[in-house]
Design a protein around this motif. Structure first.
Motif, PDB file in Angstrom:
ATOM      1  N   LYS A 352       1.004  -1.288   0.010  1.00 35.96           N
ATOM      2  CA  LYS A 352       0.132  -0.103  -0.008  1.00 35.96           C
ATOM      3  C   LYS A 352       0.928   1.152   0.074  1.00 35.96           C
ATOM      4  CE  LYS A 352      -3.938  -2.402   2.480  1.00 35.96           C
ATOM      5  NZ  LYS A 352      -4.805  -2.100   3.492  1.00 35.96           N
ATOM      6  N   GLU A 353       1.464   1.291  -0.954  1.00 38.76           N
ATOM      7  CA  GLU A 353       2.594   2.538  -1.297  1.00 38.76           C
ATOM      8  C   GLU A 353       1.888   3.679  -2.152  1.00 38.76           C
ATOM      9  OE1 GLU A 353       4.816   3.064   0.556  1.00 38.76           O
ATOM     10  OE2 GLU A 353       4.655   0.822   1.689  1.00 38.76           O
ATOM     11  N   ALA A 354       2.627   4.602  -2.376  1.00 40.12           N
ATOM     12  CA  ALA A 354       1.882   5.675  -3.365  1.00 40.12           C
ATOM     13  C   ALA A 354       2.074   5.359  -4.916  1.00 40.12           C
ATOM     14  CB  ALA A 354       2.939   7.058  -3.070  1.00 40.12           C
ATOM     15  N   SER A 355       1.690   6.085  -5.684  1.00 46.60           N
ATOM     16  CA  SER A 355       1.823   5.939  -6.878  1.00 46.60           C
ATOM     17  C   SER A 355       3.119   6.137  -7.566  1.00 46.60           C
ATOM     18  CB  SER A 355       0.702   6.396  -7.893  1.00 46.60           C
ATOM     19  OG  SER A 355       0.745   6.363  -9.054  1.00 46.60           O
ATOM     20  N   GLY A 356       3.711   5.680  -8.733  1.00 44.85           N
ATOM     21  CA  GLY A 356       4.884   5.783  -9.271  1.00 44.85           C
ATOM     22  C   GLY A 356       4.628   6.440 -10.666  1.00 44.85           C
ATOM     23  N   VAL A 357       3.404   7.436 -10.415  1.00 45.94           N
ATOM     24  CA  VAL A 357       3.109   8.337 -11.775  1.00 45.94           C
ATOM     25  C   VAL A 357       4.242   9.292 -12.032  1.00 45.94           C
ATOM     26  CG1 VAL A 357       2.090   9.910 -10.159  1.00 45.94           C
ATOM     27  CG2 VAL A 357       1.139   9.753 -12.444  1.00 45.94           C
ATOM     28  N   ILE A 358       4.370   9.259 -13.281  1.00 44.31           N
ATOM     29  CA  ILE A 358       5.258  10.469 -13.842  1.00 44.31           C
ATOM     30  C   ILE A 358       4.430  11.666 -14.345  1.00 44.31           C
ATOM     31  CG2 ILE A 358       6.901  11.002 -15.671  1.00 44.31           C
ATOM     32  CD1 ILE A 358       7.651   8.696 -13.725  1.00 44.31           C
ATOM     33  N   ARG A 359       4.710  12.692 -13.741  1.00 43.53           N
ATOM     34  CA  ARG A 359       3.842  13.922 -13.999  1.00 43.53           C
ATOM     35  C   ARG A 359       4.755  15.142 -14.615  1.00 43.53           C
ATOM     36  NH1 ARG A 359       1.434  14.414  -8.064  1.00 43.53           N
ATOM     37  NH2 ARG A 359       3.464  13.417  -7.688  1.00 43.53           N
ATOM     38  N   ALA A 360       4.100  15.866 -15.692  1.00 44.73           N
ATOM     39  CA  ALA A 360       4.778  17.080 -16.173  1.00 44.73           C
ATOM     40  C   ALA A 360       3.959  18.180 -15.912  1.00 44.73           C
ATOM     41  CB  ALA A 360       4.702  17.217 -17.962  1.00 44.73           C
ATOM     42  N   PHE A 361       4.666  19.305 -15.486  1.00 38.51           N
ATOM     43  CA  PHE A 361       4.083  20.469 -14.847  1.00 38.51           C
ATOM     44  C   PHE A 361       4.625  21.626 -16.000  1.00 38.51           C
ATOM     45  CE2 PHE A 361       4.439  17.842 -11.402  1.00 38.51           C
ATOM     46  CZ  PHE A 361       3.159  17.671 -10.955  1.00 38.51           C
ATOM     47  N   ASP A 362       3.953  22.763 -15.829  1.00 42.34           N
ATOM     48  CA  ASP A 362       4.460  23.724 -16.575  1.00 42.34           C
ATOM     49  C   ASP A 362       5.312  24.715 -15.953  1.00 42.34           C
ATOM     50  OD1 ASP A 362       4.265  27.147 -17.012  1.00 42.34           O
ATOM     51  OD2 ASP A 362       3.073  26.276 -18.545  1.00 42.34           O
ATOM     52  N   TRP A 372       1.333  10.576 -16.723  1.00 41.80           N
ATOM     53  CA  TRP A 372       1.541   9.322 -17.161  1.00 41.80           C
ATOM     54  C   TRP A 372       1.551   8.272 -15.826  1.00 41.80           C
ATOM     55  CZ3 TRP A 372       5.393   5.252 -17.135  1.00 41.80           C
ATOM     56  CH2 TRP A 372       4.799   4.138 -17.851  1.00 41.80           C
ATOM     57  N   ASP A 373       0.552   7.552 -15.753  1.00 39.15           N
ATOM     58  CA  ASP A 373       0.503   6.551 -14.538  1.00 39.15           C
ATOM     59  C   ASP A 373       0.475   5.152 -15.024  1.00 39.15           C
ATOM     60  OD1 ASP A 373      -0.505   4.890 -12.588  1.00 39.15           O
ATOM     61  OD2 ASP A 373      -2.126   5.976 -11.947  1.00 39.15           O
ATOM     62  N   SER A 374       1.524   4.368 -14.927  1.00 37.16           N
ATOM     63  CA  SER A 374       1.666   3.021 -15.502  1.00 37.16           C
ATOM     64  C   SER A 374       0.720   2.100 -15.266  1.00 37.16           C
ATOM     65  CB  SER A 374       2.884   2.664 -15.279  1.00 37.16           C
ATOM     66  OG  SER A 374       3.227   2.321 -13.743  1.00 37.16           O
ATOM     67  N   GLY A 375      -0.336   2.269 -14.296  1.00 36.74           N
ATOM     68  CA  GLY A 375      -1.280   1.482 -13.817  1.00 36.74           C
ATOM     69  C   GLY A 375      -2.571   1.929 -14.636  1.00 36.74           C
ATOM     70  N   ASN A 376      -2.497   2.923 -15.311  1.00 38.88           N
ATOM     71  CA  ASN A 376      -3.549   3.456 -16.109  1.00 38.88           C
ATOM     72  C   ASN A 376      -3.062   4.080 -17.193  1.00 38.88           C
ATOM     73  OD1 ASN A 376      -6.182   4.096 -17.161  1.00 38.88           O
ATOM     74  ND2 ASN A 376      -6.500   5.896 -15.644  1.00 38.88           N
ATOM     75  N   SER A 426      -0.507  -6.330 -11.898  1.00 42.07           N
ATOM     76  CA  SER A 426      -1.303  -6.230 -12.882  1.00 42.07           C
ATOM     77  C   SER A 426      -0.799  -6.309 -14.267  1.00 42.07           C
ATOM     78  CB  SER A 426      -2.049  -4.709 -12.687  1.00 42.07           C
ATOM     79  OG  SER A 426      -1.098  -4.111 -12.887  1.00 42.07           O
ATOM     80  N   PRO A 427      -1.572  -6.692 -15.231  1.00 41.69           N
ATOM     81  CA  PRO A 427      -0.814  -6.409 -16.733  1.00 41.69           C
ATOM     82  C   PRO A 427      -0.151  -5.233 -17.039  1.00 41.69           C
ATOM     83  CG  PRO A 427      -3.352  -7.332 -16.778  1.00 41.69           C
ATOM     84  CD  PRO A 427      -2.928  -6.811 -15.256  1.00 41.69           C
ATOM     85  N   SER A 428      -0.580  -4.146 -16.541  1.00 45.61           N
ATOM     86  CA  SER A 428       0.314  -2.769 -16.802  1.00 45.61           C
ATOM     87  C   SER A 428       1.573  -2.868 -15.983  1.00 45.61           C
ATOM     88  CB  SER A 428      -0.594  -1.919 -16.479  1.00 45.61           C
ATOM     89  OG  SER A 428      -0.845  -1.685 -15.047  1.00 45.61           O
ATOM     90  N   ALA A 429       1.521  -3.408 -14.813  1.00 43.20           N
ATOM     91  CA  ALA A 429       2.689  -3.502 -13.875  1.00 43.20           C
ATOM     92  C   ALA A 429       3.771  -4.421 -14.611  1.00 43.20           C
ATOM     93  CB  ALA A 429       2.460  -3.865 -12.562  1.00 43.20           C
ATOM     94  N   GLU A 430       3.243  -5.445 -15.141  1.00 47.00           N
ATOM     95  CA  GLU A 430       4.093  -6.738 -15.988  1.00 47.00           C
ATOM     96  C   GLU A 430       4.718  -5.787 -17.094  1.00 47.00           C
ATOM     97  OE1 GLU A 430       4.994  -8.917 -14.171  1.00 47.00           O
ATOM     98  OE2 GLU A 430       3.634 -10.794 -14.539  1.00 47.00           O
TER      99      GLU A 430
END
Length: 782
Positions: A352-362, A372-376, A426-430
């Motif tokens: 139960k950890e945080a997300s590994g999301v990659i984010r781009a900000f202005d 970009w969330d590798s889970g979605n 999950s398939p996306s994690a794989e």
């Protein structure tokens, strides 16, 4: 009159008792090893030592002949097993050689007659001759030269004398076009100035891995760096004088696994946002998960960023909020209009950890542009205020690279916790775990990805920044990406498509995962690989024959079928270990010669799965569980197994595998040829006595190369900065550091026209190297 071979010797009975005891130890351990299917030598040697002990206790001179035979047999066996390799031979023979010297001491005559030392003395001399031959021969050394190409390199947006990003440019080459320091004059380098930050590990709330790993930036005549406890400092690049210091005031106790800052990021303005007083910006990610924008002139926050706050909260939209358990230990990626941020999550603590999301900000306002969330992975438009990213998804804790001309950012991905059990991924994690992923800069959509490990069960995260370089292959100029990995591969890919430029083959992998899990049938291997040969019983080592025997016993008890042997409840030998052949320091690439200067490290680890009966018991930490907010590492709360991880060492704490454990090596990126390889570093700072034996030691912290033909490295676990000839790998110079140098150095030109080498000496908590707070600039004499 000749003396009887049974004549008494004037040796004390205690010598016989000690010898017999040593023999019984070898005999018992050797019998255990034989039962496991190992070598018979230790049983035989133990039996002979017991006989010697009896002869010594009785004072019989025949013991000299017996020991001569034992030493001769040992040397034959040692050379048969290890060849002319000094350190493996020494571990096998050192005890028996010392005993021979003791037996040859000038004892009084027995019965008025000489003791008949001739045969033993002759065998000892032959043993010394074999040792001398092995000193002059290094079977691990590869001699050669890298090609002297002088090809055109892509134009750099960074002035020659400056260093604007972690890898100097966003391409991550760690190459400087400066030429003032050369192989001919590098030995004249001297410290020009030293600055002390005042920030050292050991403060309340520090985790074990508190480290000073920063690579400073050089913009204009200013240096910018960060400290382990998150202060940002500006120095005069020519004198080392402090210009300003910013404390982001990290608040409260944090659940930290790592406390480090590998660097800040620079963005050249001007900003189009009204009211923004920052002509340029520095970006600093903090350990409480903020991204702070600072004015490089003053160190003050940039008011237009983050709606007047000068910062943004990276916990926004995150699941499982636990301050300290997520933040960016590595510098963020900066482009003309975006700042792209990844982050580390706690490894092997829970599911139960945080997300590994990659984010781009202005880059000017801090507004979210895409995520970009590798889970979605397909939904990259900015997430809604009431939504959350996928928990526990694969993360990117290392440094990304960017090619703005192609419009792509290249992200090295880690694994989904827990690392050693993947039965519920999950398939996306794989799909995206342990991959390098190319994202579209405009939208965040995946353009391509290349997976370096299938169904990773070994913590083989992609640890290093992808290096971007144009290569001449088949007569064509190809935009390439070079990706180092923990398992020792250098994948050379077309960075437009992710297709291999040097061949990659899928090889069968060991099978038989833990209950509820599986393993991949094959694993990819590059044509350019620093994967070491598999370990064998002959590879086992130790300071003496006795701890080498213990390592052999342990080797036979562990599961090991080569690289990618799955973790197991009985204990699995993982080689290369998760320390990595390459780690976050990566490699250095000369884009003109199209070659790489690398620092492969080889350490084996043991991975043991511990079945969990519930989600709360501490199976690994036990009574040594950390206090306060510090996480309980390797417990894997919520998974069916905890995991015990430790280096594969002897009872004396020495690596069970024979040295070398670390090298410098040069590779031609266009052909995949490893041109040279030399053991690197000494054990001076990791032994009780400061013995400067050049055994080749582990390295963490990357190298740099220069157009002058010199490479620099500080990351070995002895406290030195060293210079090397890029062509041959020959060491040219070294200088003693006041602390561990586990950071990547950099080089720049000062206002006085001199080329400086900048080194961080601060140590590494989990490696145990000496702590410090030193920033040291070297230069040639004026």
């Amino acid at each position: 009159m000749t003396a009887s071979p049974t004549a008494r010797l004037p040796y004390r009975p205690i010598g016989g008792a000690i010898t017999a005891l040593l023999g019984l130890m070898l005999l018992g351990g050797g019998a255990w090893l034989v039962r496991l299917g190992g070598s018979w030598f230790y049983v035989a040697a133990g039996a002979v030592l017991v006989i010697e002990g009896v002869l010594l206790a009785l004072g019989r001179r025949f013991v000299l002949t017996v020991h001569a035979l034992l030493l001769a047999a040992t040397m034959v066996w040692a050379v048969w097993e290890a060849g002319l390799d000094w350190w493996p031979i020494a571990a096998r023979a050192d005890v028996f050689v010392l005993m021979a010297v003791w037996l040859l001491l000038p004892w009084p005559k027995a019965d008025g007659q000489p003791l008949g030392r001739g045969p033993l003395a002759a065998v000892l001399l032959v043993s010394v001759a074999v040792a001398a031959a092995s000193w002059a021969f290094d079977p691990h050394d590869v001699a050669g030269d890298l090609p002297p190409r002088d090809l055109p390199a892509a134009a750099s947006p960074v002035p020659d004398g400056e260093w604007h990003a972690y890898g100097r440019t966003a391409a991550g080459q760690r190459h400087s076009p400066l030429r003032a320091i050369t192989p001919d004059n590098v030995a004249r380098l001297k410290p020009a100035w030293t600055y002390r930050t005042g920030d050292v590990r050991g403060q309340p709330g520090d985790p074990v891995e508190t480290t000073f790993e920063v690579t400073p930036l050089k913009v204009g005549n200013r240096l910018f760096l960060c400290t382990p406890h998150q202060s940002v400092i500006a120095l005069d690049a020519t004198t080392g004088a402090e210009l300003w210091r910013h404390d982001p005031k990290v608040q409260g106790e944090l659940a930290l696994q790592h406390l480090t800052c590998r660097g800040v990021s620079f963005h050249a303005g001007p900003s189009p946002v009204p009211g923004d007083t920052c002509l340029n910006k520095l970006f600093m990610p903090t350990s409480d998960a903020r991204l702070v924008a600072l004015d490089p002139e003053t160190g003050q926050p940039c008011p237009a960023f983050g709606g007047g706050k000068g910062q943004i909260d990276l916990w926004a939209n995150m699941p499982n909020v636990n301050p300290g358990s997520y933040y960016s230990t590595s510098p963020v990626v900066v482009t003309k209009r975006l700042v792209v941020v990844g982050g580390t999550v706690l490894d092997n603590v829970s599911t139960k950890e945080a997300s590994g999301v990659i984010r781009a900000f202005d880059v000017d306002t801090g507004a979210l542009v895409w995520n970009w969330d590798s889970g979605n992975p397909d939904a990259t438009t900015p997430i809604g205020a009431d939504q959350q990213y996928t928990p526990n998804s694969p993360n990117s804790w290392s440094i990304s690279s960017v090619d703005e001309a192609l419009g792509l950012v290249y992200v090295p991905m880690g694994n989904q916790p827990p690392d050693q059990w993947g039965g519920k991924r999950s398939p996306s994690a794989e799909k995206f775990s342990s991959s390098v992923v190319a994202l579209d800069l405009a939208t965040g959509q995946v353009k391509w990805h290349f997976q370096t490990v299938h169904h990773d069960l070994w913590d083989y995260d992609v640890p290093a920044q992808p290096t971007l370089v144009d290569l001449t292959i088949g007569g064509q100029n190809v935009p390439a990406l070079v990706q180092p990995t923990k398992q020792g591969e250098l994948y050379v890919l077309d960075r437009r498509t992710g297709q291999p430029l040097l061949p990659v083959t899928e090889r069968p992998a060991p099978q038989g995962a833990a209950e509820g899990d599986h393993t991949a049938a094959t694993q990819p291997v590059s044509a350019l690989s620093f994967d070491p040969p598999p370990l064998t019983p002959r590879s086992m080592w130790g300071a003496t024959l006795f701890d080498q025997l213990a390592c052999r016993i342990n080797f036979h008890q562990l599961r090991y079928e080569g690289r990618y042997t799955p973790p197991s409840t009985g204990g699995t030998l993982v080689y290369p270990g998760n320390f990595g052949v390459f780690n976050w320091g990566g490699i250095a690439v000369d884009p003109v010669r199209q070659v790489a200067f690398t620092t492969p490290t080889y350490l084996a680890f043991v991975s043991t799965l511990i079945p969990r009966a519930d989600a709360t018991t501490t199976y690994v930490q036990g009574k040594e569980a950390p206090h306060g907010m510090l996480p309980k590492l390797n417990e894997n709360f919520g998974a069916p197994f905890a995991v015990k991880l430790h280096p594969f060492t002897s009872p004396l704490g020495i690596p069970c595998q024979a040295p070398p454990w670390g090298y410098v090596a040069g590779a031609d990126l266009t052909t995949g040829r490893i041109a040279w390889r030399h053991r690197n570093g000494t054990v001076r700072d990791i032994t009780p006595l400061p013995l400067p034996f050049r055994m080749g030691v582990p390295n963490i912290g990357g190298p740099i190369v220069t157009a002058g033909g010199v490479a620099f490295l500080t990351g070995t676990i002895d406290d030195y900065v060293r210079a090397y000839d890029v062509t041959s790998g020959r060491q040219l110079w070294e200088h003693r550091l006041p602390a561990g140098g586990q950071a990547t150095p950099m080089t720049y030109q000062g206002e006085d026209g001199r080329q400086y080498l900048l080194v961080i000496a601060g140590g590494h908590g989990s490696l145990g190297t000496k702590a410090g707070d030193h920033v040291i600039a070297y230069a040639l004499p004026k």
